[in-house]
Design an enzyme around this catalytic site. Structure first.
Site, mmCIF file in Angstrom:
data_model
loop_
_atom_site.group_PDB
_atom_site.id
_atom_site.type_symbol
_atom_site.label_atom_id
_atom_site.label_comp_id
_atom_site.label_asym_id
_atom_site.label_seq_id
_atom_site.Cartn_x
_atom_site.Cartn_y
_atom_site.Cartn_z
ATOM 1 N N GLU A 111 -20.168 -13.897 69.424
ATOM 2 C CA GLU A 111 -19.818 -15.091 70.394
ATOM 3 C C GLU A 111 -18.856 -14.865 71.426
ATOM 4 O OE1 GLU A 111 -19.423 -19.057 68.798
ATOM 5 O OE2 GLU A 111 -21.292 -19.188 67.783
ATOM 6 N N CYS A 131 -14.825 -11.752 60.927
ATOM 7 C CA CYS A 131 -13.408 -11.509 60.650
ATOM 8 C C CYS A 131 -13.297 -11.435 59.261
ATOM 9 C CB CYS A 131 -12.607 -12.753 61.379
ATOM 10 S SG CYS A 131 -11.005 -12.473 61.237
ATOM 11 N N CYS A 135 -9.280 -16.881 57.381
ATOM 12 C CA CYS A 135 -8.315 -18.153 57.476
ATOM 13 C C CYS A 135 -9.061 -19.278 57.079
ATOM 14 C CB CYS A 135 -7.645 -18.176 58.809
ATOM 15 S SG CYS A 135 -6.761 -16.892 59.549
#
Length: 358
Positions: A111, A131, A135
């Protein structure tokens, strides 16, 4: 929809030849390199400048688009890859922000986001497919990690947005999918290409990181003019570890020491990003703790009210809580700005990017 493998390990770069590509695409090469390439194909050197202009200014997607080249040579070089991605999906938010899902040569989806305003066009660029940082508040991290992006795949995102909007991109933020400092070689090469070849000033670029041991120091050695934005998101180590698993290997105190070293080496201030999560890290006591960490620091704090994702049940803080946090920082002489993300209604805002189609 891309299928992304789960991994919490820091990745190693995936080389082009390991993905089955015979030679690197032309996008990302300098004028000198392109001139050498056309000469190696038996063409006169001046065609290097023509290729350079069509690649970076005209947005050519294949050699067939470059009509100043001889037709016979274009046909003979039909298999040459310029390095442009395919538009997989495009959606426009109510505020004019545009989210693009781009399909890469190996079928992976990333994206990128175009963010227009009255005086600028900003591109939020991805640096990885997925990723690995995981997180807890971020949609990208929930999807896991597949691979690093090559230099041309980063540059292509900017050219795609520029072409779609029909205007020059003025600013770039490396705040899309991925951790840029886990792909530092290709990211730095892309920054230099975007500056040198596309004509975007380095001072108009921001690189965001949650921190990777030693990589901020390595970035400082590159002597770039970009803004470094470090994602803290917590005012103490236990709280940060709850939100960012990699904080266990990179304690807050060590991260801040490396940021101070960055300021000393580069002479440039550091921006600290802090996502406000209601009832967790948005209290005045958190602001006071954060201010204590940043005392004497050449820095600026960007507060980002949480942007909801379906994979987590954190809440956005009230406007009163945001104001109280700002007041506490300002009372302690900490420079602070509240940054409200664009594209919220189409999941194009900070922390909402995922490689899937709505």
């Amino acid at each position: 929809m891309a299928v992304i493998s789960q991994s919490n390990q820091f990745p190693t770069p995936v080389l082009a030849e390991e993905r089955g590509l015979s030679e690197p695409p032309l996008l990302g090469k300098s004028l000198e390199e392109l001139t050498e390439w056309v000469q190696a194909q038996g063409q006169p050197g001046y065609r290097g400048k023509q290729l350079y202009q069509w690649l970076y200014q005209q947005g050519a997607r294949s050699l067939q688009d470059i009509t100043v080249f001889p037709k016979a040579w274009r046909q003979a070089m039909e298999a040459v890859d310029l390095g442009r991605s395919a538009l997989h999906h495009r959606v426009v938010a109510s505020d004019g922000t545009v989210k693009y899902l781009l399909k890469l040569a190996d079928g992976q989806i990333i994206e990128t986001v175009g963010i227009p305003s009255a005086k600028r066009l900003t591109v939020c660029v991805s640096s990885q497919v997925g990723c690995p940082m995981a997180c807890d508040f971020c949609a990208t991290g929930k999807g896991g990690f597949m691979r690093n992006l090559a230099t041309h795949e980063i540059v292509d995102q900017v050219l795609t947005v520029q072409e779609d909007f029909g205007q020059r991109v003025s600013h770039i933020v490396f705040m899309g999918m991925g951790e840029p400092l886990l792909n530092v070689t290709n990211v730095v090469a892309a920054i230099r290409c975007l500056n040198r070849d596309v004509g975007i000033g380095q001072r108009a670029m921001t690189l965001s990181t949650v921190g990777v041991p030693g990589r901020i120091r390595a970035l400082a050695a590159e002597q770039l003019q970009v803004t470094l934005a470090v994602s803290l998101h917590a005012s103490n180590q236990p709280q940060r570890l709850q939100l960012i698993p990699s904080a266990g290997a990179y304690p807050l105190a060590v991260l801040l020491d490396e940021c101070r070293e960055y300021v000393q080496i580069t002479g440039r201030r550091v921006t600290f990003e802090y996502i406000l999560l209601a009832g967790l890290n948005d209290q005045p006591a958190n602001a006071a703790e954060l201010a204590q960490h940043l005392r004497g620091f050449q820095s600026h704090v960007n507060l980002i009210p949480y942007n909801p994702i379906s994979e987590a049940d954190y809440q956005r803080p009230s406007e009163a809580s945001i104001r109280n946090f700002v007041n506490e920082l300002e009372s302690r002489r900490i420079a602070v700005t509240v940054r409200y993300s664009r594209g919220l209604d189409e999941n194009a805002a900070c922390g909402q990017l995922r490689a899937s189609q709505p």
